[in-house]
Design an enzyme around this catalytic site. Structure first.
Site, PDB file in Angstrom:
ATOM      1  N   HIS A 287       0.820  -1.218   0.000  1.00 41.46           N
ATOM      2  CA  HIS A 287       0.000   0.000   0.000  1.00 41.46           C
ATOM      3  C   HIS A 287       0.853   1.267   0.000  1.00 41.46           C
ATOM      4  O   HIS A 287       0.383   2.341  -0.397  1.00 41.46           O
ATOM      5  CB  HIS A 287      -0.921   0.003   1.224  1.00 41.46           C
ATOM      6  N   CYS A 288       2.109   1.178   0.407  1.00 48.42           N
ATOM      7  CA  CYS A 288       2.956   2.370   0.380  1.00 48.42           C
ATOM      8  C   CYS A 288       3.276   2.794  -1.047  1.00 48.42           C
ATOM      9  O   CYS A 288       3.694   3.934  -1.281  1.00 48.42           O
ATOM     10  CB  CYS A 288       4.241   2.149   1.172  1.00 48.42           C
TER      11      CYS A 288
END
Length: 469
Positions: free
Chosen positions: A137-138
């Protein structure tokens, strides 16, 4: 080297705060078979993946978090460390596929390498096969991740439902500023109107910020949906007709997202009642991410989201009342400034020293939170069916992450003529994710019947078939 934003880095901090959490998001593309030769398929996918710079980069962290992590080219990059093969055990049905997806998604990505994996899995029923794209998700939010997935398509993607999205606070260009009046007397009036507009916008942001803080700090009703999680997951998915959802929206004057959240509301209501839990107006405060990505940033691989924190009305039995309540609460949340406040707070966080924000995020994510009960995120997908390696993608299923002591989460993805719901749950605390999927399907079926006049609501909130309808 490109530096991560506070929000991007926050997903790393949230993952580090709980050893049982993997903050990767995913999408499963099911393709009509037969599967091509794996070696040639992998080589083809590798060529397309190399075209995405972020997939060839690795994270460089700073000692003691003195600076934000940075992306740097991986000198030892080997795409075949990331493109992998698997096969489902017989009979290769949805149950087997979903179990395999849960097992892949529950494992953390190796931070010594670029933070993604691409799995090719064979052995599905009806001579089908699948591709699971898993991305930390980063790297990307749902919109950006969908774009990354379409890079694997034969036509390198196409127009998606979110092509025309706008940020929560559109920036006004200099050419669109109001013209200065010729009469100096009118300057006072212009200044007054401008100041009122600025004050109104600032007030809205402050109000939205207060609502977000209240939502995070005010405990929801006690629920089995929050608490510690294990490192094992369950996954289920369900698809419904997008035309049915649009018909419901047109009949009751609501949006596609309202209908989707109403179906989720009804499903959670059924599940909580089956668990023997009492239902209250504050039983299901839901984290609803909202894209603030402008149309000129559609191709950026990063996170550009704000949030809203509405209560989903699980205390209401009537499906139409649920739908109207969802619409009213989402409308109120949109108008209250929650989206704008989240955007402003993130922008302000980017201006603070990174050690301070990193410590704050790490401390907050380690605290037990009881304000939010579940996650529901809606992502626009491809408008038309796509093809990979000459094979048609017949299903596209989203996979959300679990974090912040939430034991279930739902992602919604539009693809061609369907709306897919992907449900993730903790293996021990949410053994009924398949029932959530079934409840969503039943809720859409009932709302479709109500929209077409074949069903009617009774005074006690149940449904009855209209005779002769």
């Amino acid at each position: 080297m490109e530096q991560l934003t506070t929000l991007d880095a926050g997903f790393l901090e949230a993952e580090d705060s709980d050893p049982h959490v993997s903050l990767a998001i995913g999408a499963v593309a099911v393709l009509a078979g037969p599967m091509p030769d794996f070696d040639s398929l992998a080589a083809d996918l590798a060529d397309r993946i190399r075209a995405v710079p972020r997939f060839r980069q690795v994270l460089h962290t700073q000692p003691l978090d003195l600076g934000a992590p940075r992306w740097a080219d991986d000198d030892a990059f080997d795409v075949f460390h990331h493109v992998r093969r698997a096969a489902l055990p017989r009979p290769g049905d949805d149950e087997a596929l979903f179990r395999w997806v849960a097992e892949v998604m529950e494992r953390r990505l190796d931070r010594e390498r670029p933070l993604w994996e691409c799995w090719v899995v064979d052995g599905l029923v009806h001579h089908r096969w699948a591709i699971l794209m898993k991305v930390h998700h980063c790297i990307a939010d749902g919109v950006a991740a969908t774009r990354l997935l379409t890079q694997l398509a034969d036509d390198r993607g196409g127009e998606i439902f979110g092509t025309g999205i706008h940020p929560a606070r559109p920036r006004r260009s200099a050419s669109r500023l109001p013209a200065l009046p010729l009469n100096p007397i009118d300057w006072v009036s212009l200044a007054w109107r401008t100041s009122r507009g600025v004050t109104s916008a600032a007030t809205q942001v402050v109000q939205g910020a207060l609502e977000l803080v209240d939502g995070l700090l005010r405990p929801a009703a006690a629920s089995s949906l929050t608490g510690p999680v294990t490192d094992m997951r369950r996954f289920a998915a369900v698809e419904v007709s997008l035309s049915d959802v649009e018909r419901i929206g047109a009949r009751f004057g609501v949006t596609v997202n309202d209908v989707a959240l109403a179906a989720i509301t009804d499903s959670y209501r059924t599940m909580l009642l089956q668990r023997g839990e009492s239902l209250a107006p504050n039983s299901l405060r839901t984290l609803v991410p909202v894209s603030v990505r402008s149309s000129d940033a559609t191709g950026k691989t990063d996170n550009r989201v704000s949030v809203m924190l509405p209560y989903l009305p699980v205390d209401k039995a009537d499906p139409v009342e649920q739908l109207k309540k969802v619409h009213a609460r989402l409308t109120k949340a949109k108008g209250s400034g929650q989206r704008q406040a989240g955007n402003v707070l993130l922008a302000a966080a980017n201006a603070l020293p990174f050690p301070l924000t990193a410590w704050t995020v790490r401390a907050l994510t380690r605290l037990p939170q009881r304000g939010i009960v579940t996650l529901a995120t809606n992502v626009p997908g491809p408008r038309r069916r796509i093809r990979i390696a000459g094979r048609e993608v017949v299903r596209l299923l989203p996979v959300p992450p679990l974090a912040l002591q939430l034991r279930t989460g739902i992602a919604i993805l539009s693809y061609a003529d369907h709306l897919a719901f992907g449900i993730i749950g903790d293996y021990d605390a949410a053994p009924d994710v398949e029932e959530i999927a079934g409840g969503i399907r039943r809720a859409i079926t009932r709302l479709t019947g109500l929209a077409s006049g074949h069903w009617r609501s009774t005074p006690v909130g149940t449904l009855a078939l209209v005779q002769g309808g």
